[in-house]
Design a protein around this motif. Structure first.
Motif, PDB file in Angstrom:
ATOM      1  N   LEU A 139       0.544   2.088 -16.603  1.00  0.00           N
ATOM      2  CA  LEU A 139      -0.057   3.331 -17.378  1.00  0.00           C
ATOM      3  C   LEU A 139       1.198   3.967 -17.719  1.00  0.00           C
ATOM      4  O   LEU A 139       2.116   4.414 -17.133  1.00  0.00           O
TER       5      LEU A 139
ATOM      6  N   TRP B 148      -8.701   9.648 -12.199  1.00  0.00           N
ATOM      7  CA  TRP B 148      -7.997   9.558 -10.829  1.00  0.00           C
ATOM      8  C   TRP B 148      -6.441   9.988 -11.352  1.00  0.00           C
ATOM      9  O   TRP B 148      -5.897  10.446 -10.376  1.00  0.00           O
TER      10      TRP B 148
ATOM     11  N   GLY C  52      -3.466  -6.118 -11.970  1.00  0.00           N
ATOM     12  CA  GLY C  52      -2.748  -4.689 -11.765  1.00  0.00           C
ATOM     13  C   GLY C  52      -2.673  -3.887 -13.217  1.00  0.00           C
ATOM     14  O   GLY C  52      -3.361  -4.441 -13.837  1.00  0.00           O
ATOM     15  N   GLU C  53      -1.988  -2.981 -13.303  1.00  0.00           N
ATOM     16  CA  GLU C  53      -2.025  -2.206 -14.239  1.00  0.00           C
ATOM     17  C   GLU C  53      -0.586  -1.290 -14.563  1.00  0.00           C
ATOM     18  O   GLU C  53       0.076  -1.019 -13.488  1.00  0.00           O
TER      19      GLU C  53
ATOM     20  N   GLY D  35      -1.173  -0.837  -4.172  1.00  0.00           N
ATOM     21  CA  GLY D  35      -0.239   0.608  -4.057  1.00  0.00           C
ATOM     22  C   GLY D  35       0.041   1.135  -5.438  1.00  0.00           C
ATOM     23  O   GLY D  35      -0.383   0.919  -6.565  1.00  0.00           O
ATOM     24  N   THR D  36       0.751   2.250  -5.297  1.00  0.00           N
ATOM     25  CA  THR D  36       1.066   3.165  -6.559  1.00  0.00           C
ATOM     26  C   THR D  36       2.502   3.450  -6.535  1.00  0.00           C
ATOM     27  O   THR D  36       3.043   4.137  -5.618  1.00  0.00           O
TER      28      THR D  36
ATOM     29  N   ARG E 205       0.998  -1.225   0.159  1.00  0.00           N
ATOM     30  CA  ARG E 205       0.063   0.081   0.041  1.00  0.00           C
ATOM     31  C   ARG E 205       1.068   1.113  -0.047  1.00  0.00           C
ATOM     32  O   ARG E 205       2.087   0.985   0.435  1.00  0.00           O
TER      33      ARG E 205
ATOM     34  N   TYR F 133      -2.022  15.702  -6.177  1.00  0.00           N
ATOM     35  CA  TYR F 133      -1.403  15.453  -5.038  1.00  0.00           C
ATOM     36  C   TYR F 133       0.047  15.472  -4.959  1.00  0.00           C
ATOM     37  O   TYR F 133       0.813  15.776  -4.299  1.00  0.00           O
TER      38      TYR F 133
ATOM     39  N   ARG G  19      -2.023  -6.702  -7.767  1.00  0.00           N
ATOM     40  CA  ARG G  19      -2.817  -5.460  -8.066  1.00  0.00           C
ATOM     41  C   ARG G  19      -1.629  -4.124  -8.045  1.00  0.00           C
ATOM     42  O   ARG G  19      -0.620  -4.566  -7.846  1.00  0.00           O
ATOM     43  N   GLY G  20      -2.263  -3.120  -7.798  1.00  0.00           N
ATOM     44  CA  GLY G  20      -1.542  -2.010  -8.049  1.00  0.00           C
ATOM     45  C   GLY G  20      -1.038  -1.370  -9.169  1.00  0.00           C
ATOM     46  O   GLY G  20      -1.570  -1.938 -10.349  1.00  0.00           O
ATOM     47  N   SER G  21      -0.550  -0.077  -9.211  1.00  0.00           N
ATOM     48  CA  SER G  21      -0.445   0.623 -10.454  1.00  0.00           C
ATOM     49  C   SER G  21       0.982   1.112 -10.572  1.00  0.00           C
ATOM     50  O   SER G  21       1.678   1.652  -9.608  1.00  0.00           O
TER      51      SER G  21
ATOM     52  N   LEU H 121      -6.312  13.465 -10.181  1.00  0.00           N
ATOM     53  CA  LEU H 121      -6.317  13.890  -8.673  1.00  0.00           C
ATOM     54  C   LEU H 121      -5.094  13.360  -8.156  1.00  0.00           C
ATOM     55  O   LEU H 121      -4.242  13.928  -7.310  1.00  0.00           O
ATOM     56  N   LEU H 122      -4.481  12.328  -8.635  1.00  0.00           N
ATOM     57  CA  LEU H 122      -3.080  11.651  -8.158  1.00  0.00           C
ATOM     58  C   LEU H 122      -1.818  12.664  -8.540  1.00  0.00           C
ATOM     59  O   LEU H 122      -1.006  13.130  -7.933  1.00  0.00           O
TER      60      LEU H 122
END
Lengths: 266, 298
Positions: A261, A223, A258-259, A180-181, A160, A230, A198-200, A226-227
């Protein structure tokens, strides 16, 4: 309002274990007797550093010419600034507060981190935000911001949180990540997202991906706006501009949730 | 009290404590944010039969929204937390999730939280993704134009609903013009909405009915056509009465909104056919909040 300051005494060399040296521990009257490590043997803090008392919530460590391991380990609150380079395990198991490293950080920074902000002005070594040997998960919360590049295995088994990197990452970025990212503006070397559950991975440059990643085309993803808003407040330029992104799903060998991008135009 | 030829009745509006929340809806363009909001806050005029009262609070510029896109904020009010949660989820699920390009965010903090995207995420059938940014959880739900982004929850506000005033005029057209001016003034007040169509209601009600099944019925004392049959509140020159109902986040917001609305009506004055301002109440026994018209306008 001045920070408590630790300045390394002249003539000290070797590896210093700064575990336990935190803003809140240095306001005690006997802070100079705090036991730290020098090349594996216990020594009192006052033997290595001169201590100038100040605020309880702010600590500055001035040290050049030694290797400082475990800086800010298990930190929970306040602000710790290291004027110099950190060794391994900087910010390990952080639970809060801000750890600022004006130089580079070694391996295993932010491992087991749960909350707070770790900012590294230089570059970070391998296994940043990853799981320590024998542990099931890596970083589980908080934010790490690295102005330079990072080594291999960034975010390995990360659980996370958010890692921002303005430079480039090494091999196996986001490998075995649980969630998490990771945002890496400079892209990364091979084996990106290997075993990703999972996660980006938000990358500024398209990576070489294995056969277990399927391209999902271009989509407009709010999103990301948004990211970026921040992230820009912490480390401008770590997240690419725009909300249109090319998306890969994977690792299909691990469920494909997961992804990866990258900018739609990249 | 007479202001610009308009008589202000020595009476008060009786309002109620309500549960409320604020949400922010963003979209690629202001028009699409408004489409979503109009659908979500439509059929939300009265808690009597709509479940909640809702409306657009104000438009938001891209700089004011979490995702940097144009949007607007809306307020929803209900009589209980349970009903508010039900209405919020139903309306966001059917009207915002479905609307192209939109996203939805919490518009207020609160000690208690109401689910926003928490349950809607299951529409993603397992492909939904959670993201925590700045300590707030968001859900990314895959939809056919990309993703619907919804914040996990929004705050619960303890608020005031049912503030009101009545505009008594020489004709319906004059009453309408005055109410339009009042609603325009009220819409400039943050934290307040006028939930009825165009912000105006013609079917003011009293508690109870001759029919046992009905909890409310027409406010006969203010119906001009019943002047010959009931104890009327209307003088002969009054031909039409319209009501403005206001819901507000705080007691102070309510006072500001009522004052703004009534001042706009008084500004038009007797020359514009306005005869009196009055208010609806239930003898002071039902609502915790009493807003005396003369005190607010003083």
């Amino acid at each position: 309002m001045t920070a408590t300051t630790l300045t390394l005494r002249a003539g000290i060399a070797g590896t210093v274990d700064l575990g336990g040296v935190l803003p809140e521990t240095l306001v005690r009257a006997d802070a100079g007797r705090l036991v730290v490590g020098l090349d594996g043997r216990p020594v009192e803090l006052a033997e290595l550093f001169t201590l100038r008392p100040g605020d309880a919530d702010s600590l500055v460590v001035e040290a050049e010419g030694v290797r400082l391991d475990n800086v800010g380990r298990a930190m929970t609150a306040g602000r710790l600034r290291l004027e110099g380079h950190a060794g391994d395990y900087a910010g390990e198991a952080m639970r809060g507060g801000e750890l600022l490293i004006a130089g580079d950080a070694g391996d295993f920074a932010a491992c087991a981190m749960r909350a707070g902000l770790l900012r590294i002005d230089g570059r970070a070594g391998d296994w940043l935000a990853a799981a320590r040997t024998g542990e099931r998960a890596g970083m589980a919360g908080g934010v790490v911001a690295v102005a330079g590049g990072v080594g291999d295995r960034l975010g390995d088994r990360m659980r996370r949180g958010l890692v921002l990197v303005r430079g480039r990452a090494g091999r196996a970025c986001g490998a075995r990540m649980l969630a998490g990212t990771l945002a890496v503006a400079g892209g990364c070397d091979d084996l990106a997202g290997f075993g990703l559950r999972r996660g980006s991975l938000v990358l500024g440059v398209a990576p070489e991906l294995g056969a277990t990643f399927n391209e999902a085309g271009v989509a407009d993803l709010p999103w990301l706006g948004l990211l970026r808003r921040y992230a820009d407040a912490i480390l401008p330029g770590a997240v690419f501009a725009g909300t249109r992104a090319r998306r890969w799903q994977g690792d299909l060998a691990q469920g494909g949730k997961g992804e990866v991008l990258v900018p739609a135009c990249g | 009290m007479i202001i610009n030829g308009v008589a202000i009745d020595d009476t008060y509006a009786e309002a109620f404590g309500m549960k409320a929340t604020r949400i922010l809806i963003t979209a690629d363009t202001p028009a699409w944010a408004r489409h979503a909001a109009n659908a979500a806050f439509g059929f939300a005029t009265s808690v009597i039969a709509c479940g909640c009262e809702a409306g657009i609070e104000r438009e938001l510029s891209p700089e004011e929204t979490p995702d940097g896109r144009p949007g607007l904020s809306g307020l929803l009010f209900a009589v209980s937390t349970k009903e508010l949660a039900k209405q919020l989820e139903r309306r966001v699920g059917q009207c915002v999730l479905t609307c192209p390009s939109t996203a939805v965010f919490a518009g207020c903090a609160g000690e208690e939280q109401l689910p926003l995207g928490r349950n809607l995420r299951y529409f993603g059938d397992g492909w939904q993704m959670s993201k925590v940014i700045a300590g707030r959880r968001y859900w990314r739900i895959p939809v056919m134009d990309g993703e619907f982004l919804a914040e996990e929850s929004t705050g619960l506000l303890r608020s005031v609903g049912g503030g009101n005033f009545l505009v008594l005029a020489r004709s319906r057209a004059q009453a309408l013009l005055a109410c339009e001016a009042a609603v325009a003034a009220i819409r400039k007040v943050p934290g307040a909405i006028a939930p009825f169509p165009g912000g105006v209601v013609r079917s003011g009600s009293k508690v109870g009915s001759k029919y046992k099944a009905l909890p409310a019925s027409t406010n006969d004392a203010f119906c001009p056509t019943l002047r010959g049959g009931v104890r009327s509140e209307l003088t002969p020159e009054v031909e039409a009465v319209l009501e403005i109902v206001i819901d507000a986040v705080t007691d102070a917001d309510m006072r500001v909104a009522m004052k703004a609305g009534m001042a706009a009506v008084c500004g038009l004055g007797a020359e514009a056919g306005i005869v009196r301002l009055s208010a609806g109440n239930y003898g002071g026994k039902l609502g915790q909040f009493h807003y005396r018209l003369r005190e607010i306008l003083a």
